[in-house]
Design a protein around this motif. Structure first.
Motif, PDB file in Angstrom:
ATOM      1  N   ALA A 311       7.693   9.060  12.114  1.00  0.00           N
ATOM      2  CA  ALA A 311       6.854   9.608  11.045  1.00  0.00           C
ATOM      3  C   ALA A 311       5.394   9.213  11.217  1.00  0.00           C
ATOM      4  CB  ALA A 311       7.374   9.138   9.684  1.00  0.00           C
ATOM      5  N   LEU A 312       5.126   7.932  11.444  1.00  0.00           N
ATOM      6  CA  LEU A 312       3.740   7.484  11.597  1.00  0.00           C
ATOM      7  C   LEU A 312       3.134   7.981  12.906  1.00  0.00           C
ATOM      8  CD1 LEU A 312       3.927   3.835  10.205  1.00  0.00           C
ATOM      9  CD2 LEU A 312       3.160   5.918   9.063  1.00  0.00           C
ATOM     10  N   ASP A 349       3.950  -3.921  -0.880  1.00  0.00           N
ATOM     11  CA  ASP A 349       4.511  -4.812   0.120  1.00  0.00           C
ATOM     12  C   ASP A 349       5.847  -4.249   0.592  1.00  0.00           C
ATOM     13  OD1 ASP A 349       2.379  -6.467  -0.154  1.00  0.00           O
ATOM     14  OD2 ASP A 349       3.353  -7.828  -1.563  1.00  0.00           O
ATOM     15  N   GLY A 350       6.181  -4.537   1.848  1.00  0.00           N
ATOM     16  CA  GLY A 350       7.431  -4.043   2.402  1.00  0.00           C
ATOM     17  C   GLY A 350       7.311  -2.649   2.986  1.00  0.00           C
ATOM     18  N   GLU A 351       6.083  -2.147   3.114  1.00  0.00           N
ATOM     19  CA  GLU A 351       5.874  -0.825   3.692  1.00  0.00           C
ATOM     20  C   GLU A 351       4.975  -0.925   4.927  1.00  0.00           C
ATOM     21  OE1 GLU A 351       6.178   2.219  -0.108  1.00  0.00           O
ATOM     22  OE2 GLU A 351       4.193   1.572   0.589  1.00  0.00           O
ATOM     23  N   TRP A 352       5.269  -0.059   5.897  1.00  0.00           N
ATOM     24  CA  TRP A 352       4.364   0.116   7.021  1.00  0.00           C
ATOM     25  C   TRP A 352       3.213   0.996   6.557  1.00  0.00           C
ATOM     26  CZ3 TRP A 352       4.487  -2.190  11.734  1.00  0.00           C
ATOM     27  CH2 TRP A 352       5.656  -2.880  12.075  1.00  0.00           C
ATOM     28  N   CYS A 353       1.996   0.581   6.862  1.00  0.00           N
ATOM     29  CA  CYS A 353       0.816   1.288   6.371  1.00  0.00           C
ATOM     30  C   CYS A 353      -0.084   1.658   7.564  1.00  0.00           C
ATOM     31  CB  CYS A 353       0.053   0.427   5.376  1.00  0.00           C
ATOM     32  SG  CYS A 353      -1.557   1.090   4.906  1.00  0.00           S
ATOM     33  N   LEU A 354      -0.471   2.923   7.640  1.00  0.00           N
ATOM     34  CA  LEU A 354      -1.396   3.397   8.669  1.00  0.00           C
ATOM     35  C   LEU A 354      -2.625   3.974   7.984  1.00  0.00           C
ATOM     36  CD1 LEU A 354      -2.040   4.137  11.662  1.00  0.00           C
ATOM     37  CD2 LEU A 354      -0.935   6.345  11.209  1.00  0.00           C
ATOM     38  N   VAL A 355      -3.799   3.460   8.339  1.00  0.00           N
ATOM     39  CA  VAL A 355      -5.065   3.933   7.765  1.00  0.00           C
ATOM     40  C   VAL A 355      -5.933   4.454   8.908  1.00  0.00           C
ATOM     41  CG1 VAL A 355      -7.114   3.357   6.417  1.00  0.00           C
ATOM     42  CG2 VAL A 355      -4.922   2.245   5.904  1.00  0.00           C
ATOM     43  N   VAL A 356      -6.308   5.736   8.821  1.00  0.00           N
ATOM     44  CA  VAL A 356      -7.175   6.362   9.812  1.00  0.00           C
ATOM     45  C   VAL A 356      -8.458   6.783   9.108  1.00  0.00           C
ATOM     46  CG1 VAL A 356      -7.408   8.181  11.542  1.00  0.00           C
ATOM     47  CG2 VAL A 356      -5.156   7.202  11.051  1.00  0.00           C
ATOM     48  N   ALA A 357      -9.602   6.287   9.587  1.00  0.00           N
ATOM     49  CA  ALA A 357     -10.893   6.600   8.974  1.00  0.00           C
ATOM     50  C   ALA A 357     -11.872   7.058  10.043  1.00  0.00           C
ATOM     51  CB  ALA A 357     -11.452   5.383   8.232  1.00  0.00           C
ATOM     52  N   ASN A 358     -12.753   7.985   9.668  1.00  0.00           N
ATOM     53  CA  ASN A 358     -13.807   8.434  10.582  1.00  0.00           C
ATOM     54  C   ASN A 358     -14.999   8.909   9.770  1.00  0.00           C
ATOM     55  OD1 ASN A 358     -13.955  11.640  10.558  1.00  0.00           O
ATOM     56  ND2 ASN A 358     -11.804  11.052  10.288  1.00  0.00           N
ATOM     57  N   ASP A 359     -16.157   8.998  10.443  1.00  0.00           N
ATOM     58  CA  ASP A 359     -17.398   9.376   9.756  1.00  0.00           C
ATOM     59  C   ASP A 359     -17.732  10.843   9.955  1.00  0.00           C
ATOM     60  OD1 ASP A 359     -18.026   9.291  12.427  1.00  0.00           O
ATOM     61  OD2 ASP A 359     -20.020   8.436  12.119  1.00  0.00           O
ATOM     62  N   LEU A 391      11.564   9.924   3.516  1.00  0.00           N
ATOM     63  CA  LEU A 391      11.659   8.516   3.898  1.00  0.00           C
ATOM     64  C   LEU A 391      11.174   7.583   2.795  1.00  0.00           C
ATOM     65  CD1 LEU A 391      10.247   8.781   7.535  1.00  0.00           C
ATOM     66  CD2 LEU A 391      12.650   8.778   6.825  1.00  0.00           C
ATOM     67  N   GLY A 392      10.700   8.162   1.690  1.00  0.00           N
ATOM     68  CA  GLY A 392      10.126   7.339   0.631  1.00  0.00           C
ATOM     69  C   GLY A 392       8.681   6.974   0.890  1.00  0.00           C
ATOM     70  N   GLY A 393       8.038   7.686   1.802  1.00  0.00           N
ATOM     71  CA  GLY A 393       6.661   7.387   2.155  1.00  0.00           C
ATOM     72  C   GLY A 393       5.673   8.251   1.403  1.00  0.00           C
ATOM     73  N   THR A 394       4.393   7.947   1.570  1.00  0.00           N
ATOM     74  CA  THR A 394       3.326   8.683   0.898  1.00  0.00           C
ATOM     75  C   THR A 394       2.198   8.967   1.886  1.00  0.00           C
ATOM     76  OG1 THR A 394       2.228   6.655   0.182  1.00  0.00           O
ATOM     77  CG2 THR A 394       3.826   7.630  -1.340  1.00  0.00           C
ATOM     78  N   LEU A 395       1.402   9.974   1.554  1.00  0.00           N
ATOM     79  CA  LEU A 395       0.230  10.319   2.354  1.00  0.00           C
ATOM     80  C   LEU A 395      -0.907  10.670   1.400  1.00  0.00           C
ATOM     81  CD1 LEU A 395      -0.813  10.984   5.310  1.00  0.00           C
ATOM     82  CD2 LEU A 395      -0.379  13.380   4.703  1.00  0.00           C
ATOM     83  N   THR A 396      -2.034   9.977   1.525  1.00  0.00           N
ATOM     84  CA  THR A 396      -3.201  10.239   0.692  1.00  0.00           C
ATOM     85  C   THR A 396      -4.440  10.378   1.569  1.00  0.00           C
ATOM     86  OG1 THR A 396      -3.642   7.879   0.374  1.00  0.00           O
ATOM     87  CG2 THR A 396      -2.255   8.975  -1.267  1.00  0.00           C
ATOM     88  N   ALA A 408      -1.279   6.552   5.220  1.00  0.00           N
ATOM     89  CA  ALA A 408       0.141   6.897   5.219  1.00  0.00           C
ATOM     90  C   ALA A 408       0.957   5.618   5.121  1.00  0.00           C
ATOM     91  CB  ALA A 408       0.518   7.661   6.485  1.00  0.00           C
ATOM     92  N   SER A 409       2.007   5.660   4.328  1.00  0.00           N
ATOM     93  CA  SER A 409       2.876   4.494   4.188  1.00  0.00           C
ATOM     94  C   SER A 409       4.327   4.921   4.291  1.00  0.00           C
ATOM     95  CB  SER A 409       2.631   3.796   2.848  1.00  0.00           C
ATOM     96  OG  SER A 409       2.977   4.646   1.764  1.00  0.00           O
TER      97      SER A 409
END
Length: 416
Positions: A311-312, A349-359, A391-396, A408-409
């Motif tokens: 997923a990630l 807590d207890g979640e895998w977290c992916l943060v993608v940032a750009n300008d 999967l119980g994940g989220t995307l913002t 994404a988590s």
């Protein structure tokens, strides 16, 4: 030149073009200052003659700019010489006008105004050689420099020849400096263009190699099975035409071979689809580096479940694709947080977290009160959100002060 991309190429092209054009634009400005100085010094200038000279100077400036732009186009350099005829014609015409309109002598001060014809010829020669300096061989530029210096001297013969002593050395130094500067700038532009072509070729080769690998795998898996099917089918048809009972056995074997081949194809495809998050992050770094975007990747995927990695990994691919295709980013960060570590705001807590940032955000950032905007997701982001939900994940996604952030988590354990 590391990190060079299409925007950098266009930037260098623009810088080179405007550097050359600025010289051409300086020609009418310098000649106007010369005429103004002569007028203030009491020199008698005929109105119609000055008007004709002004028109010819502007035409010569336009011909110089045309020759410069033609020389910088990404085509055969010989096409850059198409502007030679109008440049030569306007140069000859404006030189004749200078000799006819401008007096031989001018005010004693400044020195250049005291020899107006020679000064005007020097300015026109400077602009002409500058227009040719981008592409023409150095030996031709050197010969033209000698010709211009000779014309400057000839136009002043018989009056105030002493002023030439000050003009010629300075003029020669300016010419040499200008030619060297423009040649270096054009050389830099060519290097940047070659780097861009090399980067595109490298990307094309990588795609071609991947296609060849897939083709080899399919040939090895499917080709062998189809060959067996063809042979046994032909044998079964021959046996059936003779009424031989062995035809039925051969057809059962054909069915078995076909089923085995189908299973092998499914295994092959699932192998392509299996996602390793660490590999995806490394690939994202390589892709962003290749497009000239500064990239920072932090975190490790060790311990993530196959579902979380799949997923990630899809999030990484979609996010990087959006950065490369749709954003005008100069930097991008990918931060992977493990369960129990420091996560993004709103991630438990207890979640895998992916943060993608750009300008590369082009939004106005006019969110009420906070300067933060929510982003309307496109089809790609909406598909990712639908993929994370089971999967119980989220995307913002948010946009703030020109920075686009995707978060994404995914729970560390799959939901039932």
């Amino acid at each position: 030149m590391e990190g060079m991309n299409g925007r950098s190429v266009r930037g260098v092209e623009g810088y080179t073009r405007w550097s050359l054009i600025s010289l051409a634009v300086g020609e009418p400005v310098l000649l106007w200052l010369l005429l103004h100085t002569l007028h203030d010094g009491g020199s008698a200038l005929a109105g119609p003659g000055v008007a004709v000279l002004a028109v010819l100077v502007l035409a010569h400036t336009a011909a110089c700019i045309h020759a410069m732009i033609a020389a910088l186009r990404r085509v055969d350099p010989d096409r850059g010489r198409r502007g030679l005829l109008p440049l030569a014609a306007t140069t000859a015409a404006v030189l004749v006008a200078v000799v006819v309109v401008l007096p031989l002598d001018g005010p004693a001060e400044p020195v250049l105004a005291s020899i107006p014809r020679a000064s005007a010829v020097a300015v026109i020669g400077l602009a002409t050689i500058g227009a040719l300096s981008a592409r023409w061989p150095m030996r031709i530029l050197a010969a033209l420099t000698v010709v211009v210096l000779a014309l400057v001297t000839l136009t002043q013969l018989g009056s105030r020849i002493g002023g030439i002593i000050y003009l010629l050395p300075a003029y020669a130094l300016v010419l040499v400096s200008m030619i060297a500067s423009f040649r270096l700038t054009v050389w830099l532009l060519e290097v940047v263009r070659e780097l861009e072509v090399s980067r595109e070729s490298h990307a094309s080769l990588a795609v071609a190699e991947e296609r060849l690998r897939i083709a080899r795998d399919i040939h090895d898996v499917v080709g062998r099975g189809l060959s067996v099917v063809a042979v046994k089918s032909e044998l079964a048809a021959t046996l059936a035409s003779r009424g031989d009972e062995r035809a039925e056995r051969e057809m059962r074997e054909v069915r078995q071979v076909a089923q085995d081949s189908l299973e092998q194809v499914r295994t092959l495809v699932s192998g392509y689809r299996a996602t390793d998050l660490g590999t995806e992050l490394a690939g994202a770094r390589a892709v962003l580096d290749a497009t000239g975007i500064r990239v920072t990747v932090t975190g490790s995927a060790d311990g993530a479940s196959p579902a979380a990695q799949d997923a990630l990994g899809a999030v990484v691919r979609e996010a990087v694709t959006n950065v490369v295709r749709h954003a005008r980013a100069t930097w991008c960060t990918l931060e992977l947080g493990a369960p129990g570590g420091r996560g993004a705001p709103g991630v438990e807590d207890g979640e895998w977290c992916l943060v993608v940032a750009n300008d590369g955000s082009r939004g106005d950032g006019a969110g009420p009160g906070t300067g933060v905007d929510a982003v309307v997701p496109g089809n790609g982001l909406r598909g990712l959100a639908e993929r994370l939900t089971p999967l119980g994940g989220t995307l913002t996604t948010t946009r703030s002060d020109g920075v686009f952030t995707l978060t994404a988590s995914v729970p560390s354990r799959e939901t039932a």
